[in-house]
Design a protein around this motif. Structure first.
Motif, PDB file in Angstrom:
ATOM      1  N   THR A   1      35.088  24.334  25.491  1.00 45.09           N
ATOM      2  CA  THR A   1      33.930  23.568  25.028  1.00 45.09           C
ATOM      3  C   THR A   1      32.682  24.137  25.689  1.00 45.09           C
TER       4      THR A   1
ATOM      5  N   ILE B   1      36.504  11.856  34.109  1.00 46.41           N
ATOM      6  CA  ILE B   1      36.198  12.619  32.898  1.00 46.41           C
ATOM      7  C   ILE B   1      37.294  13.667  32.730  1.00 46.41           C
ATOM      8  N   THR B   2      37.913  13.646  31.560  1.00 42.52           N
ATOM      9  CA  THR B   2      38.968  14.610  31.260  1.00 42.52           C
ATOM     10  C   THR B   2      38.346  15.844  30.631  1.00 42.52           C
ATOM     11  N   LYS B   3      38.539  16.989  31.268  1.00 40.78           N
ATOM     12  CA  LYS B   3      37.973  18.227  30.744  1.00 40.78           C
ATOM     13  C   LYS B   3      38.701  18.649  29.472  1.00 40.78           C
TER      14      LYS B   3
ATOM     15  N   ARG C   1      23.340  21.431  37.270  1.00 42.16           N
ATOM     16  CA  ARG C   1      24.511  20.602  36.990  1.00 42.16           C
ATOM     17  C   ARG C   1      24.379  19.249  37.689  1.00 42.16           C
TER      18      ARG C   1
ATOM     19  N   PRO D   1      39.302  22.041  27.242  1.00 47.45           N
ATOM     20  CA  PRO D   1      39.097  23.497  27.297  1.00 47.45           C
ATOM     21  C   PRO D   1      38.310  24.017  26.095  1.00 47.45           C
TER      22      PRO D   1
ATOM     23  N   ASP E   1      26.574  16.681  30.020  1.00 44.98           N
ATOM     24  CA  ASP E   1      25.731  16.811  31.206  1.00 44.98           C
ATOM     25  C   ASP E   1      24.334  17.154  30.700  1.00 44.98           C
TER      26      ASP E   1
ATOM     27  N   GLY F   1      40.628  16.055  22.372  1.00 44.83           N
ATOM     28  CA  GLY F   1      40.954  15.333  23.597  1.00 44.83           C
ATOM     29  C   GLY F   1      41.744  14.067  23.364  1.00 44.83           C
TER      30      GLY F   1
ATOM     31  N   ARG G   1      31.010  17.996  29.609  1.00 49.63           N
ATOM     32  CA  ARG G   1      31.842  17.846  30.802  1.00 49.63           C
ATOM     33  C   ARG G   1      33.251  17.403  30.461  1.00 49.63           C
ATOM     34  N   GLY G   2      33.455  16.817  29.289  1.00 54.63           N
ATOM     35  CA  GLY G   2      34.785  16.378  28.900  1.00 54.63           C
ATOM     36  C   GLY G   2      34.700  15.100  28.091  1.00 54.63           C
TER      37      GLY G   2
ATOM     38  N   GLU H   1      29.494  24.630  28.043  1.00 53.50           N
ATOM     39  CA  GLU H   1      29.406  24.324  29.469  1.00 53.50           C
ATOM     40  C   GLU H   1      28.786  22.949  29.728  1.00 53.50           C
TER      41      GLU H   1
END
Length: 169
Positions: free
Chosen positions: A49, A43-45, A77, A47, A68, A168, A54-55, A51
Motif C-alpha cells: 500500500t 493498526i494492522t498493516k 511520519r 502490504p 497518516d 485487509g 498506515r493500515g 507509504e
C-alpha cells in the motif's frame, strides 16, 4: 466549476471546524465530515500500500483504512504519543463515500469560524498545489489550515485505499 474557497466566506453562517495538530501546525476539518474521534489503537498493516496508508482498524466490525495525514502532506511520519488519535472522516469523490481514519498528533476543539475570519488558501506560484486547502481561518494570532477532505487524495489514491482496505478484511 468548483473552487477551493470556503462557501461561508463573507457569510454570517459560521463554519464549524474540528481542529487538530499535525506537528506544530493546527489544521481543521469541517465537523460535518467527521464521524468520530478515537484513541490511537492497533493498526494492522496491509502490504503493498502507499507509504501514507498506515493500515486498517476494526471499527465495530467494519474495516477502516487509516491514513497518516502528516505523511501525505509531506510533514514527516506521525509518531504515537499519549495524545495521538484517529479522526474518522467521510470522504466523497465522484459521488462515492469512503470512510477513513486520519492520524493526528492531538485533537484540540470544535470552533465556529465566521466567514469574515476565513481567507482563501494562499497562492504560492503555480507549481504548488493548494487545492486541498479549503481556507485559512484566523484564530487569535495564528491560522488554522482548513483542509478539504474531498481533495486531499486523488481518485487513484482513493481506489488504492479502498482496495487495500478490502484486502485487509
Amino acid at each position: 466549476m468548483q473552487t477551493n474557497s470556503v462557501e461561508t466566506k463573507g457569510s454570517s453562517v459560521p463554519l464549524q471546524v474540528l481542529t487538530y495538530r499535525l506537528g506544530d501546525e493546527v489544521f481543521g476539518v469541517e465537523i460535518m465530515s467527521v464521524r468520530e474521534v478515537l484513541d490511537y489503537t492497533v493498526i494492522t498493516k496491509v502490504p503493498r500500500t502507499p507509504e501514507f496508508m498506515r493500515g486498517v482498524i476494526n471499527l465495530r466490525g467494519n474495516v477502516v483504512p487509516v491514513i497518516d495525514l502528516k505523511m501525505k502532506l509531506g510533514m514527516g511520519r506521525t509518531e504515537q504519543t499519549v495524545n495521538s488519535c484517529i479522526i474518522i472522516m467521510e470522504v466523497t469523490q465522484d459521488g462515492e463515500l469512503l470512510v477513513l481514519g486520519c492520524l493526528a498528533d492531538s485533537v484540540q476543539e470544535v470552533v465556529d469560524f465566521e466567514g469574515k475570519n476565513i481567507e482563501d488558501a494562499p497562492r504560492i506560484g503555480t507549481n504548488m498545489n493548494t487545492e486541498f486547502i479549503k481556507g485559512m481561518a484566523k484564530q487569535e494570532e495564528k491560522f488554522v489550515i482548513i483542509l478539504d477532505t474531498n481533495r486531499i487524495f486523488s481518485a487513484n489514491e482513493l481506489t488504492t485505499i479502498e482496495q487495500a482496505a478490502a484486502a485487509g478484511t
